[in-house]
Enzyme design. Structure first.
Site, mmCIF file in Angstrom:
data_model
loop_
_atom_site.group_PDB
_atom_site.id
_atom_site.type_symbol
_atom_site.label_atom_id
_atom_site.label_comp_id
_atom_site.label_asym_id
_atom_site.label_seq_id
_atom_site.Cartn_x
_atom_site.Cartn_y
_atom_site.Cartn_z
ATOM 1 N N HIS A 1 -76.751 18.109 -8.923
ATOM 2 C CA HIS A 1 -75.573 18.714 -9.531
ATOM 3 C C HIS A 1 -74.363 17.880 -9.105
ATOM 4 O O HIS A 1 -74.366 17.263 -8.041
ATOM 5 C CB HIS A 1 -75.470 20.143 -8.979
ATOM 6 N N ASP B 1 -79.325 20.820 -0.926
ATOM 7 C CA ASP B 1 -78.557 21.746 -1.759
ATOM 8 C C ASP B 1 -79.534 22.821 -2.235
ATOM 9 O O ASP B 1 -80.351 22.578 -3.126
ATOM 10 C CB ASP B 1 -77.944 20.986 -2.944
ATOM 11 N N GLN C 1 -80.032 26.669 -5.961
ATOM 12 C CA GLN C 1 -80.943 27.172 -6.992
ATOM 13 C C GLN C 1 -82.301 27.541 -6.404
ATOM 14 O O GLN C 1 -83.215 27.903 -7.148
ATOM 15 C CB GLN C 1 -81.120 26.124 -8.105
ATOM 16 N N LYS D 1 -75.266 33.364 -6.780
ATOM 17 C CA LYS D 1 -76.486 33.182 -7.566
ATOM 18 C C LYS D 1 -77.623 34.048 -7.028
ATOM 19 O O LYS D 1 -78.731 34.025 -7.563
ATOM 20 C CB LYS D 1 -76.901 31.708 -7.567
ATOM 21 N N CYS E 1 -73.220 20.390 -15.377
ATOM 22 C CA CYS E 1 -72.676 19.659 -14.223
ATOM 23 C C CYS E 1 -73.707 18.693 -13.648
ATOM 24 O O CYS E 1 -73.830 18.546 -12.429
ATOM 25 C CB CYS E 1 -72.174 20.611 -13.131
#
Lengths: 426, 162
Positions: A134, A210, A213, A236, A383
């Site tokens: 991202h 990261d 997600q 999220k 993104c």
């Protein structure tokens, strides 16, 4: 804060109908149809328990934390610190003191780039990224590259939107930091984090993951990953917007200078200078979003109540159903960018993020027609423009599944897609 | 409620399926200006040939959704043969029509004051008026026009006759 949670159901008996009822927004209609929310990759909906926890905080114990010695200030402080402890446990972190609250995962990554990066990286050092990243895990490193002459290098992806690790050893040459997503927000691919961390550590590199997600969908174990930094975000994973966290190894955080300066992050300030506080408060300048921290804690309680193993199993089944249903109904008219199957070689290799290309209907037009059916999907580059270029598209329409989705949502998506095909047929 | 038919008027779909003035011009003598929609990744190239102060040829390149592509196609037919000042006048009228501040954004009451064909002198471009009811798509409709705006500046700078 006490939050009532339901008992943990055994894996495989996931009562989605009962779960949906806990989310006020999922009860509403748009354009005269029940909402079908398939954009949890952008942000999840919030259960009543999270909304209630935030309301109760403001109604009952609102006070600034780590300051007053009065009752509600102590309660507010305890609420923040118990949230920190809960999050640490949820992430598999060894200590709550290694969890720094931030605004979101983007700020967490920027914190590492500014503080660790500017202390540890010099001209010629290599930061290894992947083509799945991202922009949040690209731009901070490009900024460092422009400022410090750091080299940014990329792990490529294959034709199924998975990392191509064939040349990993060569790519790792000279690398000081590997920054990798645990789950692609475009292809749903789940890179093998432990394998990557082991390879990076073997050349002395530091590993940032990261996990924006990943954490909402799978059991998380930062220790099992053997990561050094992990960036997460609250919104999220059923929590409110405006709150995220950075987990970092204690010895790394201890050696890092502050990122933002201000109140709370100091031990002492004189006219001549300041002494920074210990971690994690060293990195928490200014008043934190306390209500959001409390809301995030309530979200973690809800996820704990469901059990992340059960959440992952449900989403795995639903993703398989979605892949099968869309293939059956649309055949070659529909392409899904990403791993073809949920499981490969005995491992789960993709999550419920489905980037769709449908005939020659532009994703923006597709999402507009889907909206008329109450179906919410994201259209755009997500993104992740470098990845979009590799996939050979400017944009995709992305449906992303979460724990409150079921087969009826997938069927509604398929019905809406069929209608969009009719609408744009020339 | 704003329905799809407000957005996807037949003439818009026609320009999407059969774009006018699609292609490239040789640069120079023509100019090429590129525009991007950072939100959705749409991109557009506007090629302008200005001869004696008049836009003699326009070509549109790039890719995007039906709204951005049809709007650019309709734009190309609206400005070809016009002087730079006349093109600027069409541009100004179009951007006024696309301004949410002109109409307010009170939910589904964002209906245009007057959507009769020809009410503003914009001709076929009137079909794009419904886009205002879909605020997210305004950037799609104006992508080509904002690019034209830059293209006119570039053409003027490079044109000694102006």
């Amino acid at each position: 804060m006490d939050t009532e949670v339901s008992g943990k159901p055994p894996v495989g008996t996931f009562d989605v109908a009962a779960l949906k009822a806990e989310f006020p927004l999922l009860q509403r209609e748009v354009h005269g149809r029940p909402i079908v929310y398939l954009d949890s990759g952008a942000t999840s909906q919030k259960p009543q328990a999270v909304l209630d926890a935030m309301d109760r905080y403001y109604a009952e114990i609102n006070a600034n934390v780590h300051r007053g010695a009065y009752h509600i200030a102590e309660r507010a402080t305890m609420a923040v610190e118990s949230a920190r402890a809960s999050l640490a446990r949820f992430l598999g972190a060894p200590s709550a003191e290694e969890v720094v609250f931030t605004k979101n995962a983007t700020e967490s990554i920027n914190l590492v780039a500014h503080s660790w990066g500017r202390t540890n990286l010099a001209e010629g050092d290599v930061v290894l990224l992947t083509m799945l990243e991202h922009h949040a895990n690209i731009v901070p490193w490009q900024q460092l590259a422009a400022e410090r002459g750091v080299e940014v290098r990329w792990i490529p992806v294959d034709d199924q939107g998975r990392l191509d690790l064939a040349n990993l050893d060569a790519l790792l040459h000279g690398v000081r930091l590997l920054a990798v997503t645990a789950a692609s927000n475009v292809t749903g691919a789940l890179p093998p984090i432990r394998r990557l961390a082991d390879a990076a550590h073997a050349v002395g590199a530091t590993v940032l993951v990261d996990a924006s997600q990943w954490v909402p969908h799978q059991p998380t174990d930062v220790t099992g990953w053997d990561a050094d930094f992990v960036a997460v975000t609250g919104h999220k994973m059923l929590g409110p917007t405006g709150i995220g966290a950075l987990w970092g190894r204690r010895e790394l955080l201890d050696a890092m200078p502050p990122f933002l300066g201000g109140g709370s992050m100091i031990q002492n300030v004189t006219v001549d200078g300041f002494t920074p506080a210990e971690v994690p408060t060293r990195f928490e300048a200014g008043t934190q979003p306390i209500a959001e921290i409390v809301g995030w804690h309530a979200a973690i309680d809800v996820l704990d109540g469901l059990g992340m193993e059960a959440v992952a199993a449900h989403e795995c089944d639903l993703t398989e159903y979605a892949l099968r249903t869309l293939a059956d109904r649309f055949g070659d008219d529909l392409a899904i960018h990403g791993p073809a199957g949920v499981v490969a070689d005995g491992a789960v290799v993709r999550g419920g993020t489905l980037s769709l290309a449908y005939r020659d209907v532009h994703p923006h037009d597709l999402s507009q027609v889907l909206d008329q059916h109450g179906v919410c999907v994201r259209a755009g580059h997500h993104c992740a423009k470098p990845l979009m270029k590799v996939l050979g598209v400017n944009a995709t329409a992305r449906a992303s599944l979460y724990l409150y989705n079921d087969e009826s949502d997938v069927d509604a998506l398929a019905d809406a897609l069929a209608d969009a095909g009719d609408f744009f047929a020339s | 409620m704003a329905g799809l038919e407000d957005l996807y008027r037949e003439i818009i779909l026609d320009h999407y399926r059969n774009p006018r003035n699609r292609g490239e011009l040789e640069v120079p003598p023509a100019t090429m200006t590129e525009g991007f929609n950072p939100l959705c990744g749409d991109e557009i190239q506007v090629y302008l040939q200005v001869t004696d102060g008049t836009i003699s040829e326009v070509r549109i390149g790039g890719q995007g959704c039906s709204i951005s592509q049809s709007s650019a196609s309709m734009m190309s037919t609206a400005v070809v043969g016009k002087s730079i000042d006349e093109a600027r006048d069409v541009l100004r009228q179009f951007k006024e029509m696309m301004s949410i501040h002109e109409h307010g954004l009170e939910g589904d009451d964002a209906a245009p004051a007057d959507d009769r064909p020809g009410a503003s002198g914009l001709g076929d471009l009137e079909a794009l008026r419904g886009v205002v009811k879909f605020p997210v798509r305004i950037k799609c409709a104006t992508l080509g026009w904002n690019t034209l705006d830059q293209a006119l500046v570039l053409s003027e700078a490079g044109s000694p006759t102006e």
